[in-house]
Motif scaffolding. Structure first.
Motif, PDB file in Angstrom:
ATOM      1  N   LYS A   1      45.101  43.434  45.265  1.00 19.74           N
ATOM      2  CA  LYS A   1      44.362  42.353  44.607  1.00 19.74           C
ATOM      3  C   LYS A   1      42.989  42.841  44.162  1.00 19.74           C
ATOM      4  CE  LYS A   1      42.979  37.533  45.275  1.00 19.74           C
ATOM      5  NZ  LYS A   1      43.032  36.362  46.160  1.00 19.74           N
ATOM      6  N   ALA A   2      42.315  43.609  45.013  1.00 19.78           N
ATOM      7  CA  ALA A   2      41.007  44.148  44.659  1.00 19.78           C
ATOM      8  C   ALA A   2      41.117  45.061  43.442  1.00 19.78           C
ATOM      9  CB  ALA A   2      40.399  44.901  45.840  1.00 19.78           C
ATOM     10  N   ALA A   3      42.108  45.932  43.418  1.00 21.02           N
ATOM     11  CA  ALA A   3      42.289  46.841  42.281  1.00 21.02           C
ATOM     12  C   ALA A   3      42.544  46.059  40.998  1.00 21.02           C
ATOM     13  CB  ALA A   3      43.435  47.814  42.555  1.00 21.02           C
ATOM     14  N   LEU A   4      43.384  45.036  41.070  1.00 18.77           N
ATOM     15  CA  LEU A   4      43.667  44.201  39.897  1.00 18.77           C
ATOM     16  C   LEU A   4      42.397  43.509  39.412  1.00 18.77           C
ATOM     17  CD1 LEU A   4      45.610  42.777  37.900  1.00 18.77           C
ATOM     18  CD2 LEU A   4      45.923  41.030  39.657  1.00 18.77           C
ATOM     19  N   GLN A   5      41.644  42.923  40.332  1.00 20.68           N
ATOM     20  CA  GLN A   5      40.440  42.209  39.943  1.00 20.68           C
ATOM     21  C   GLN A   5      39.373  43.157  39.401  1.00 20.68           C
ATOM     22  OE1 GLN A   5      39.057  39.304  42.794  1.00 20.68           O
ATOM     23  NE2 GLN A   5      41.063  38.320  42.885  1.00 20.68           N
TER      24      GLN A   5
ATOM     25  N   ASP B   1      40.053  45.963  37.778  1.00 24.26           N
ATOM     26  CA  ASP B   1      40.539  46.281  36.431  1.00 24.26           C
ATOM     27  C   ASP B   1      40.169  45.169  35.454  1.00 24.26           C
ATOM     28  OD1 ASP B   1      41.657  48.704  37.205  1.00 24.26           O
ATOM     29  OD2 ASP B   1      43.712  47.929  37.334  1.00 24.26           O
ATOM     30  N   GLU B   2      40.329  43.913  35.885  1.00 22.44           N
ATOM     31  CA  GLU B   2      39.991  42.777  35.029  1.00 22.44           C
ATOM     32  C   GLU B   2      38.482  42.725  34.756  1.00 22.44           C
ATOM     33  OE1 GLU B   2      43.635  39.874  36.551  1.00 22.44           O
ATOM     34  OE2 GLU B   2      41.643  39.616  37.384  1.00 22.44           O
ATOM     35  N   TYR B   3      37.684  43.008  35.767  1.00 25.62           N
ATOM     36  CA  TYR B   3      36.227  43.040  35.595  1.00 25.62           C
ATOM     37  C   TYR B   3      35.852  44.075  34.532  1.00 25.62           C
ATOM     38  CZ  TYR B   3      31.336  44.174  36.556  1.00 25.62           C
ATOM     39  OH  TYR B   3      29.999  44.448  36.422  1.00 25.62           O
ATOM     40  N   PHE B   4      36.394  45.287  34.664  1.00 28.06           N
ATOM     41  CA  PHE B   4      36.050  46.342  33.719  1.00 28.06           C
ATOM     42  C   PHE B   4      36.604  46.075  32.327  1.00 28.06           C
ATOM     43  CE2 PHE B   4      35.447  48.811  37.711  1.00 28.06           C
ATOM     44  CZ  PHE B   4      34.091  49.036  37.536  1.00 28.06           C
ATOM     45  N   ALA B   5      37.683  45.301  32.241  1.00 28.94           N
ATOM     46  CA  ALA B   5      38.233  44.916  30.940  1.00 28.94           C
ATOM     47  C   ALA B   5      37.441  43.761  30.316  1.00 28.94           C
ATOM     48  CB  ALA B   5      39.701  44.524  31.095  1.00 28.94           C
TER      49      ALA B   5
ATOM     50  N   GLU C   1      34.166  36.759  38.397  1.00 29.89           N
ATOM     51  CA  GLU C   1      34.051  36.451  39.827  1.00 29.89           C
ATOM     52  C   GLU C   1      35.185  37.130  40.568  1.00 29.89           C
ATOM     53  OE1 GLU C   1      34.152  32.260  40.511  1.00 29.89           O
ATOM     54  OE2 GLU C   1      32.506  31.849  39.139  1.00 29.89           O
ATOM     55  N   PHE C   2      34.915  37.473  41.805  1.00 28.23           N
ATOM     56  CA  PHE C   2      35.933  38.073  42.664  1.00 28.23           C
ATOM     57  C   PHE C   2      36.270  37.101  43.777  1.00 28.23           C
ATOM     58  CE2 PHE C   2      33.745  41.586  40.682  1.00 28.23           C
ATOM     59  CZ  PHE C   2      34.784  42.417  40.309  1.00 28.23           C
ATOM     60  N   ASP C   3      37.544  37.027  44.114  1.00 23.34           N
ATOM     61  CA  ASP C   3      37.944  36.188  45.244  1.00 23.34           C
ATOM     62  C   ASP C   3      38.779  36.981  46.249  1.00 23.34           C
ATOM     63  OD1 ASP C   3      40.346  36.369  43.905  1.00 23.34           O
ATOM     64  OD2 ASP C   3      40.574  34.229  43.575  1.00 23.34           O
ATOM     65  N   VAL C   4      38.499  38.277  46.307  1.00 20.80           N
ATOM     66  CA  VAL C   4      39.148  39.139  47.285  1.00 20.80           C
ATOM     67  C   VAL C   4      38.551  38.829  48.652  1.00 20.80           C
ATOM     68  CG1 VAL C   4      39.489  41.536  47.983  1.00 20.80           C
ATOM     69  CG2 VAL C   4      39.454  40.950  45.567  1.00 20.80           C
ATOM     70  N   PRO C   5      39.385  38.609  49.652  1.00 25.93           N
ATOM     71  CA  PRO C   5      38.822  38.366  50.984  1.00 25.93           C
ATOM     72  C   PRO C   5      38.176  39.645  51.520  1.00 25.93           C
ATOM     73  CG  PRO C   5      41.223  38.473  51.088  1.00 25.93           C
ATOM     74  CD  PRO C   5      40.840  38.560  49.639  1.00 25.93           C
TER      75      PRO C   5
ATOM     76  N   ILE D   1      30.076  46.134  43.399  1.00 23.37           N
ATOM     77  CA  ILE D   1      30.723  45.461  42.282  1.00 23.37           C
ATOM     78  C   ILE D   1      31.339  44.161  42.766  1.00 23.37           C
ATOM     79  CG2 ILE D   1      32.362  45.528  40.363  1.00 23.37           C
ATOM     80  CD1 ILE D   1      31.948  48.570  40.328  1.00 23.37           C
ATOM     81  N   ILE D   2      32.193  44.202  43.777  1.00 25.23           N
ATOM     82  CA  ILE D   2      32.756  42.957  44.312  1.00 25.23           C
ATOM     83  C   ILE D   2      31.617  42.091  44.844  1.00 25.23           C
ATOM     84  CG2 ILE D   2      34.217  41.975  46.137  1.00 25.23           C
ATOM     85  CD1 ILE D   2      36.131  44.352  45.630  1.00 25.23           C
TER      86      ILE D   2
END
Length: 129
Positions: A17-21, A23-27, A32-36, A90-91
């Motif tokens: 989930k962190a990697a996906l989020q 990737d989305e941030y950099f794209a 916002e991040f919601d990774v626990p 970043i997160i």
């Protein structure tokens, strides 16, 4: 070869989930991040990191403002140390913290200040180093 390269990869839902989020941030599609995240540190550091989580995409604060918001005026260096020890840059947007004069100071990730500048520009903030 790095240590543990010979071990099988263990997939983890939180890391995926962190990697996906990220990737989305950099794209440019995530703000916002919601990774626990479970933050482990001194009470002072965790208080600083928690305060950093409230900084929204594209906003800035200073080390002094962080200190004031935590009831510790004059703790600029200690705040800087806590920001620099952020375990999940970043997160938790530690790149959004500037000196009281608005100058861009150190950054522990990537190539340091150039990385911090890039992250700020990515979020629409343009400053001189």
């Amino acid at each position: 070869m790095l240590p543990h390269d010979d071990l099988p990869e263990n997939r983890d839902a939180v890391l995926e989930k962190a990697a996906l989020q990220l990737d989305e941030y950099f794209a440019g599609t995530r703000r916002e991040f919601d990774v626990p995240v479970h933050l482990i540190g001194t009470p002072f550091r965790t208080a600083v990191w928690e305060r950093l989580t409230a900084l929204e995409y594209g906003t800035l604060t200073t080390y002094g403002e962080l200190g004031l918001s935590l009831g510790h005026p004059g703790y600029g260096r200690a705040i800087g140390g806590a920001v620099g020890a952020n375990p999940v840059p970043i997160i938790i947007g530690c790149h959004r913290v500037l000196s009281s004069s608005g100058k861009i100071t150190g950054y522990s990730g990537g190539e340091g200040i150039p990385t911090k500048l890039w992250l700020l520009e990515h979020e629409g903030i343009t400053l001189a180093a």
